[in-house]
Design a protein around this motif. Sequence first.
Motif, short mmCIF file in Angstrom:
data_model
loop_
_atom_site.label_atom_id
_atom_site.label_comp_id
_atom_site.label_asym_id
_atom_site.label_seq_id
_atom_site.Cartn_x
_atom_site.Cartn_y
_atom_site.Cartn_z
N GLY A 100 20.11 -0.40 -8.86
CA GLY A 100 21.30 0.43 -8.70
C GLY A 100 21.78 0.46 -7.25
O GLY A 100 21.02 0.18 -6.33
N THR A 135 13.45 -7.55 -16.65
CA THR A 135 13.26 -8.18 -17.96
C THR A 135 12.69 -9.58 -17.77
O THR A 135 13.12 -10.31 -16.89
N HIS A 136 11.74 -9.90 -18.60
CA HIS A 136 11.22 -11.27 -18.59
C HIS A 136 11.32 -11.81 -20.00
O HIS A 136 10.87 -11.16 -20.94
N ASP A 137 11.88 -12.98 -20.14
CA ASP A 137 11.92 -13.63 -21.46
C ASP A 137 10.87 -14.73 -21.44
O ASP A 137 11.04 -15.73 -20.76
N VAL A 142 15.49 -1.95 -13.86
CA VAL A 142 15.07 -2.56 -15.12
C VAL A 142 14.77 -4.02 -14.86
O VAL A 142 15.61 -4.76 -14.34
N GLU A 194 10.01 -7.12 -3.51
CA GLU A 194 9.76 -6.76 -4.91
C GLU A 194 10.54 -7.64 -5.86
O GLU A 194 10.11 -7.91 -6.97
N LEU A 223 12.50 -4.20 -0.71
CA LEU A 223 13.24 -4.41 -1.96
C LEU A 223 13.32 -5.89 -2.28
O LEU A 223 13.13 -6.32 -3.42
N PRO A 251 9.09 -17.69 -23.21
CA PRO A 251 9.28 -18.55 -24.38
C PRO A 251 8.00 -18.63 -25.20
O PRO A 251 6.90 -18.73 -24.65
N SER A 257 16.87 -22.26 -16.79
CA SER A 257 16.13 -21.73 -17.94
C SER A 257 16.59 -22.36 -19.24
O SER A 257 15.89 -22.32 -20.22
N MET A 258 17.77 -22.94 -19.21
CA MET A 258 18.17 -23.58 -20.44
C MET A 258 17.61 -24.99 -20.57
O MET A 258 17.42 -25.50 -21.65
N SER A 303 18.09 6.11 -9.23
CA SER A 303 18.33 5.15 -10.30
C SER A 303 17.07 4.34 -10.55
O SER A 303 16.32 4.04 -9.64
N THR A 308 8.42 -17.24 -10.22
CA THR A 308 7.30 -18.10 -9.85
C THR A 308 7.71 -18.98 -8.69
O THR A 308 8.88 -19.17 -8.44
N VAL A 357 8.83 -11.23 -6.14
CA VAL A 357 7.61 -11.27 -6.94
C VAL A 357 7.88 -11.64 -8.40
O VAL A 357 7.03 -12.19 -9.09
N LEU A 358 9.07 -11.36 -8.84
CA LEU A 358 9.40 -11.65 -10.24
C LEU A 358 9.36 -13.12 -10.57
O LEU A 358 9.14 -13.50 -11.71
N SER A 386 9.97 -22.27 -19.34
CA SER A 386 9.93 -21.37 -18.19
C SER A 386 10.39 -19.98 -18.59
O SER A 386 11.23 -19.79 -19.46
N VAL A 387 9.84 -19.03 -17.87
CA VAL A 387 10.18 -17.64 -18.15
C VAL A 387 11.48 -17.31 -17.42
O VAL A 387 11.66 -17.66 -16.27
N TYR A 388 12.35 -16.62 -18.11
CA TYR A 388 13.58 -16.16 -17.47
C TYR A 388 13.36 -14.71 -17.07
O TYR A 388 12.95 -13.89 -17.89
N SER A 389 13.61 -14.41 -15.82
CA SER A 389 13.39 -13.03 -15.38
C SER A 389 14.62 -12.47 -14.73
O SER A 389 15.38 -13.20 -14.09
N GLU A 390 14.81 -11.17 -14.87
CA GLU A 390 15.92 -10.56 -14.16
C GLU A 390 15.57 -9.13 -13.79
O GLU A 390 14.75 -8.48 -14.43
N MET A 391 16.21 -8.67 -12.73
CA MET A 391 15.96 -7.29 -12.29
C MET A 391 17.29 -6.65 -11.94
O MET A 391 18.08 -7.23 -11.19
N PHE A 392 17.51 -5.48 -12.50
CA PHE A 392 18.73 -4.74 -12.19
C PHE A 392 18.41 -3.62 -11.21
O PHE A 392 17.45 -2.88 -11.40
#
Lengths: 411, 305
Positions: A201, B130-132, B128, A157, A154, B134, A187-188, B125, A163, A160-161, A193-199
């Motif tokens: 459960g 997400t990649h933003d 999700v 994985e 986990l 630019p 990111s601001m 579950s 860089t 990997v998101l 740069s790419v902003y990435s997030e993973m949710f």
Amino acid sequence: MRDERQSVFGKAIQALSRISDELWLDPSEKGLALRSVNSCRSAYGCVLFSPVFFQHYQWSTSVKMNDTDKILNLNCRLGMKSILPIFRCLNSLEKNVEKCKIFTRSDKCKVVIQFFCRHGIKKIHNVCFQESQPLQVIFQKNMCANTLVIQPRLLAEAIVLFTSSQEEVTLAVTPLKVCIKSSNEESMDLTDSVYSEMFVGPDEFDFFQVGIDTEITFCFKELKGVLIFSEAIHAPIAIHFDFPGKPMALSIDDMLLEANFILATLADEPSRASSLQTLCLSQKQKRSEPIHSNSKAGKNVTSKVPEYISRKVEPKRLYSNETPTNSSTLENCGSPLMKRANKDITEVPESDGDISEVPESNVSDTEDVPGSPCLRKFSCMFFGAVSSDQQEPCSLPFQSLATASDSEGHE
Amino acid sequence: MKFRAKIVDTACLNHFTRVSNMIAKLAKTCTLRISPDKLNFVLSDKVANGGVSMWCELEQENFFSEFQMEGVSAENNEIYLELTSENLSRALKTAQNARALKVKLTNKHFPCLTVSIELLSVSSSSRVVTHDIPVKVIPRKLWKDLQEPTVPDADVSIYLPVLKTMKSVVEKMKNISNHLVSSFFSEKSSQVCSSGCVSLEEPCLIIEANLNGELNLKIETELVCVTTHFKDLGNPPLASENASQDRNSEQMAEVHIDIRKLLQFLAGQQVNPTKATCNIVKNKIVHFDLLHEDVSLQYFIPALS
């Protein structure tokens, strides 16, 4: 030790090498501990191999008779540059090396690593070490409000998101879900740069306990090091953390070894920083008494005097001469705190003259935080080895935290 | 300006990911043009690219189960976005085994292409991600530089050999010519000006073909000359009649190009295309026209003068 254990040993060294350029070898009756601390003291790793891990484990102490009648342990510090290459090619190690023997010759200050390879080849590496007292951090894992236990897969994985140029990542938890994402600060700043997030459960975790909703930000590089190691031993990783600013622990517990990686996390606001609980400072010979009482005192002290020193460590490239303005724009502690921090850090007692001072003692002067992979705005874990010889100075660190007016001894 | 699209089919997603990987290898920064029925990845022939240009086109309905866009205005119902190609391909790489992928144009502090992926996971579950990414919105006044390039009247049109073979050959040739070129010229020459005059540093490859199905790749240096001959490739029917009458089918049409650009193009082709044609305009330009299933790619490499 043999075979795949050598590979595990090597992976431990590799994981610790991501933290710092120095490795402490610390044998004791509990086993062989490998420790590493980074130069800005924001990351600490310790892998303790129990005696059962090895085919043969022998540890003897030289008992020195002196005033305090204490046991002197091997205080052995190796440069990572010397030891890492030996354990670098783990694949070939596994294939060729039948047995590996490590022992020390303290008369010559050397650690000898012998590889007994196939076809009767014997490789001997002599690595010089420096006498240096290892640092030890004791972190109360079970006192953390949040604990997650995950499989290495986990974590892989999630990694990997991002860089490899990503410096910091943020872990946000609520009782309903967990999110790992690129740190907001970065990111601001950089619109490229790419902003990435993973949710994820809660049911993806082996163990999920969230006492408080929180978001902590920490160094990505060190996380990767921990992952490599956990994949090698196929054991789940336990993550213990609390609120921002308090260090987090990543630990792996196996029958044969116990690994703990303690990372500093970004503190939210100055007031939070000051109310942090202490990480106990100790040496192997635990002098629990002065420390406990100090920690109590620490807690009572108001926002002026934190035992945790939250401070910004400036990155090499930016902000080097702009400390005052930066401290106001960045969320972290304001300058009064930092000035005190500077003073405090420089007064850490040094045992045996070996533990170097925290190099970034004064943020405003450093252009270049020497040799450190550190990140800005991290709270530094403040700890030092307190030598058993010096009973008095034991209380010094805490004493110096106080402002002039209440410098009466903390006991 | 609005854009939202969704992919639910795994095969479509993998194909889109492959296209994105290819674009990332061909151009560091490119323009994404969104129109009601197509998506284009465009690289225009600026000096910065060394005169190379690219036009990649895909029909949106072959990929997306949902696709809505609203351009800059009613008459100009298109959106042009500039982005770093690798950001998109990396984001898509995390979408393997996704249940669904959504792309939309958002504005979070600055314009972004938000890729949101719903992953299947072992437990109940779903995850999700997400990649933003630019992006920069390209204003309408610059659109004219980003239009579909006109296909030039080729002197010779020929089908390409297996690209993997061609790539390994060109790689070896580059190593030879590099080594020799650098040993002759010890200092950097002036930059390439817009008409494409020769920079002494550019290792040159001659690509030539004829209407007899023969294609040659040549490098010529002071010390050595290496030629690779490809035969029996076949020629597509030529567009104009005049050309086929006048031309001797044995006669070669050649172009001198920068070998590195050819190599970059070939390196981007991970999979052998469904169809691959090379059109040569003598001493002017080489035009590669590829078809990867339903995605067309045109790549232009100008001649070194």
